[in-house]
Design a protein around this motif. Sequence first.
Motif, PDB file in Angstrom:
ATOM      1  N   UNK A  45       0.841  -1.194   0.000  1.00 34.65           N
ATOM      2  CA  UNK A  45       0.000   0.000   0.000  1.00 34.65           C
ATOM      3  C   UNK A  45       0.881   1.251   0.000  1.00 34.65           C
ATOM      4  N   UNK A  46       0.232   2.392  -0.159  1.00 31.84           N
ATOM      5  CA  UNK A  46       0.889   3.696  -0.009  1.00 31.84           C
ATOM      6  C   UNK A  46       0.460   4.270   1.333  1.00 31.84           C
ATOM      7  N   UNK A  47       1.418   4.641   2.168  1.00 33.81           N
ATOM      8  CA  UNK A  47       1.055   5.134   3.499  1.00 33.81           C
ATOM      9  C   UNK A  47       0.711   6.617   3.483  1.00 33.81           C
ATOM     10  N   UNK A  48       0.461   7.168   4.667  1.00 33.15           N
ATOM     11  CA  UNK A  48       0.004   8.566   4.779  1.00 33.15           C
ATOM     12  C   UNK A  48       1.070   9.570   4.352  1.00 33.15           C
ATOM     13  N   UNK A  49       2.324   9.109   4.228  1.00 33.80           N
ATOM     14  CA  UNK A  49       3.407   9.985   3.767  1.00 33.80           C
ATOM     15  C   UNK A  49       3.681   9.833   2.268  1.00 33.80           C
ATOM     16  N   UNK A  50       2.851   9.043   1.593  1.00 35.10           N
ATOM     17  CA  UNK A  50       3.038   8.846   0.161  1.00 35.10           C
ATOM     18  C   UNK A  50       4.149   7.872  -0.178  1.00 35.10           C
ATOM     19  N   UNK A  51       4.544   7.036   0.776  1.00 32.72           N
ATOM     20  CA  UNK A  51       5.625   6.075   0.570  1.00 32.72           C
ATOM     21  C   UNK A  51       5.044   4.676   0.372  1.00 32.72           C
ATOM     22  N   UNK A  52       5.567   3.969  -0.605  1.00 30.01           N
ATOM     23  CA  UNK A  52       5.143   2.587  -0.848  1.00 30.01           C
ATOM     24  C   UNK A  52       5.693   1.696   0.254  1.00 30.01           C
ATOM     25  N   UNK A  53       4.813   0.900   0.863  1.00 30.20           N
ATOM     26  CA  UNK A  53       5.235   0.034   1.953  1.00 30.20           C
ATOM     27  C   UNK A  53       4.648  -1.362   1.789  1.00 30.20           C
ATOM     28  N   UNK A  54       5.306  -2.297   2.448  1.00 31.16           N
ATOM     29  CA  UNK A  54       4.792  -3.654   2.620  1.00 31.16           C
ATOM     30  C   UNK A  54       4.354  -3.782   4.069  1.00 31.16           C
ATOM     31  N   UNK A  55       3.059  -3.969   4.280  1.00 32.28           N
ATOM     32  CA  UNK A  55       2.554  -4.140   5.646  1.00 32.28           C
ATOM     33  C   UNK A  55       2.768  -5.600   6.046  1.00 32.28           C
ATOM     34  N   UNK A  56       3.936  -5.845   6.608  1.00 29.84           N
ATOM     35  CA  UNK A  56       4.334  -7.208   6.955  1.00 29.84           C
ATOM     36  C   UNK A  56       3.480  -7.715   8.112  1.00 29.84           C
ATOM     37  N   UNK A  57       2.480  -8.515   7.777  1.00 25.72           N
ATOM     38  CA  UNK A  57       1.530  -8.978   8.786  1.00 25.72           C
ATOM     39  C   UNK A  57       2.192  -9.902   9.809  1.00 25.72           C
ATOM     40  N   UNK A  58       3.145 -10.686   9.378  1.00 25.50           N
ATOM     41  CA  UNK A  58       3.780 -11.642  10.285  1.00 25.50           C
ATOM     42  C   UNK A  58       4.547 -10.941  11.391  1.00 25.50           C
ATOM     43  N   UNK A  59       5.251  -9.863  11.017  1.00 25.75           N
ATOM     44  CA  UNK A  59       6.044  -9.144  12.007  1.00 25.75           C
ATOM     45  C   UNK A  59       5.325  -7.906  12.534  1.00 25.75           C
ATOM     46  N   UNK A  60       4.121  -7.673  12.029  1.00 23.86           N
ATOM     47  CA  UNK A  60       3.305  -6.515  12.430  1.00 23.86           C
ATOM     48  C   UNK A  60       4.138  -5.237  12.327  1.00 23.86           C
ATOM     49  N   UNK A  61       4.686  -5.030  11.151  1.00 22.07           N
ATOM     50  CA  UNK A  61       5.492  -3.834  10.928  1.00 22.07           C
ATOM     51  C   UNK A  61       5.361  -3.395   9.477  1.00 22.07           C
ATOM     52  N   UNK A  62       5.582  -2.117   9.227  1.00 22.75           N
ATOM     53  CA  UNK A  62       5.545  -1.570   7.872  1.00 22.75           C
ATOM     54  C   UNK A  62       6.974  -1.412   7.367  1.00 22.75           C
ATOM     55  N   UNK A  63       7.239  -1.953   6.188  1.00 19.80           N
ATOM     56  CA  UNK A  63       8.581  -1.905   5.620  1.00 19.80           C
ATOM     57  C   UNK A  63       8.526  -1.179   4.281  1.00 19.80           C
ATOM     58  N   UNK A  64       9.349  -0.165   4.135  1.00 17.96           N
ATOM     59  CA  UNK A  64       9.341   0.644   2.921  1.00 17.96           C
ATOM     60  C   UNK A  64       9.972  -0.090   1.738  1.00 17.96           C
ATOM     61  N   UNK A  65       9.428   0.183   0.547  1.00 18.78           N
ATOM     62  CA  UNK A  65      10.113  -0.136  -0.706  1.00 18.78           C
ATOM     63  C   UNK A  65      11.245   0.891  -0.827  1.00 18.78           C
ATOM     64  N   UNK A  66      12.496   0.442  -0.955  1.00 14.70           N
ATOM     65  CA  UNK A  66      13.599   1.403  -1.002  1.00 14.70           C
ATOM     66  C   UNK A  66      14.670   0.973  -1.992  1.00 14.70           C
ATOM     67  N   UNK A  67      15.337   1.976  -2.553  1.00 16.80           N
ATOM     68  CA  UNK A  67      16.590   1.762  -3.262  1.00 16.80           C
ATOM     69  C   UNK A  67      17.680   2.466  -2.457  1.00 16.80           C
TER      70      UNK A  67
END
Length: 230
Positions: A193-215
Amino acid sequence: MFSNISRQLIRSNHVIRFCYNKNRNFCNVTNEVKNITSEISYLDIRVGRIVKISDHPTEENLYVQQIDVGDHLYEKLEIETVISNDDIKPKTRSIIAGIKEFCSVDELLNTDVVVVCNLKPRNIKGVPSNGMVLCCSNLDKTQVKPIRPPHGSIPGQVISFEGHNSLAFPPGANKLSFNRINKAYKAVCSDFIVNEDGIAIWKNQKEVTDIEFKTELGSIKGQYIDGTIS
């Protein structure tokens, strides 16, 4: 810390860096000890540049895009540590995208996008498609735009997820079946999804954390807040 085999690819004054840990898994140099292997580890996601667009010959809502995802860079990894831009010629992939009603050719041509590169190739009404361009949509699905890598990105740069290895990179390093790769994509894609800051993230359900798509250059951005990515 594990010993590393580091390599570089140099192109247009930019550098793509990656390393292996002792298990031959691609990892972030600074965080390799903490990295784990997960479903996201099976996906080869890179920066791509759209260099040509045409209409699909029979399907009016589809574009046929020729996209440079840096395949030519990685073909020589086993024999060269450093590759200059003068030594290599870009190769492109044919990738079909159903975004014709949402994006004009001018919006897309010669722009950078994010591509899942190792999904099973498909034949769509007689035209091959060798990858998937990731796009975000607004909440009611009436608008769709590609997610975008940082300014200054180059084709072939890897999208990484902090704390997670990549089994898919460099291409061909591990013999991954298309069935396993597609299974992994299905397991995680609904959490892009895209979060409230306009950053693409993976909402990792297993670890209950949001991880950014990054280069290496920064975060991947999406136009629609709270929009889904697919």
